[in-house]
Design an enzyme around this catalytic site. Structure first.
Site, short mmCIF file in Angstrom:
data_model
loop_
_atom_site.label_atom_id
_atom_site.label_comp_id
_atom_site.label_asym_id
_atom_site.label_seq_id
_atom_site.Cartn_x
_atom_site.Cartn_y
_atom_site.Cartn_z
N ASP A 172 51.81 54.34 95.88
CA ASP A 172 51.07 53.31 96.61
C ASP A 172 52.02 52.44 97.41
O ASP A 172 52.97 51.86 96.87
CB ASP A 172 50.29 52.42 95.63
CG ASP A 172 49.31 53.20 94.78
OD1 ASP A 172 48.10 53.00 94.94
OD2 ASP A 172 49.76 54.02 93.95
N ASP B 232 57.94 56.38 95.37
CA ASP B 232 56.82 55.64 94.81
C ASP B 232 55.57 56.17 95.53
O ASP B 232 55.68 56.87 96.54
CB ASP B 232 57.03 54.14 95.06
CG ASP B 232 55.88 53.30 94.55
OD1 ASP B 232 55.38 53.58 93.46
OD2 ASP B 232 55.49 52.35 95.27
#
Length: 221
Positions: free
Chosen positions: A15, A13
């Site tokens: 953020d 991922d």
């Protein structure tokens, strides 16, 4: 328990996993709140919501007053401010660079699968040349579906020509683990990310949960 010895790739991922983008997202929110004479939001409040994007942050800041605004216009104002200030306060999490170097040294492919819009993702990443060798980038609107649907993860594996069963997915939100599990990947919770209560992670059904990126390096060893 250890990771499969035949790990071919690691997907991340963005953020709250590779980059700490919370302060730039919070700045965009507070800019709009200031414009509308509403109370600003402290970092301690917006940080756990940073992974939820514009919608989650606007709901946090505007609360019950949100219904008085045109949400799409407000969202566009948020995204416009964020895009123009996208890497002002954003930084790479400690240990991430070392982990990526370790993957390169061991010929393990890596990529990014995020729910962040693709255009913002592609504008943000060039500010961090450490990520130049990323093999695949899938944004939240690259495909018709996004996490928690497994399709973006499976698409990334296809692009990298790797087997999902021999791929690790690392993220800091329940949707990350749900998507990774549905894609039959080995899943790892990024405890250093935007998690409000670490005890909640016990319900995410991940394969692993790590306090720092360097713990992932040790698992792959």
């Amino acid at each position: 328990m250890s990771l499969p010895s035949a790990t071919q790739a690691v997907l991340f991922d963005l953020d709250g996993t590779l980059l700490d983008t919370a302060n730039d997202l919070g700045a965009a929110l507070n800019h709009l709140l200031l414009q509308n004479n509403l109370p600003l939001v402290e970092r301690s409040a917006y940080r756990p919501v940073a992974s939820d994007g514009a919608k989650g942050l606007l709901e946090l800041g505007f609360k019950d007053k949100l219904s008085a605004f045109n949400f799409q216009e407000l969202r566009q104002q948020f995204l416009s401010y964020y895009e123009n200030n996208i890497a002002t306060h954003t930084s790479i999490y400690s240990g991430v660079i070392e982990l990526i170097e370790y993957l390169k040294q061991h010929n393990i492919t890596w990529g990014i699968v995020t729910n962040k819009p693709e255009d913002l993702t592609l504008k943000l990443l060039p500010n961090f040349p450490e990520f130049n060798d990323c093999q695949v980038i899938i944004g939240g609107d690259t495909l018709a579906k996004r996490k928690p649907d497994p399709e973006p993860l499976l698409h990334a594996c296809k692009e990298m020509n790797v087997d999902p069963k021999h791929t690790l997915y690392v993220g800091d939100a329940p949707r990350d683990i749900e998507a990774g599990n549905a894609a039959n990947m080995t899943t790892v919770i990024a405890q250093w990310g935007y998690i409000n209560n670490l005890s909640d992670c016990n319900n995410w059904l991940s394969d692993f949960s790590c306090k720092s990126p360097l713990e992932i390096k040790a698992l792959i060893k």
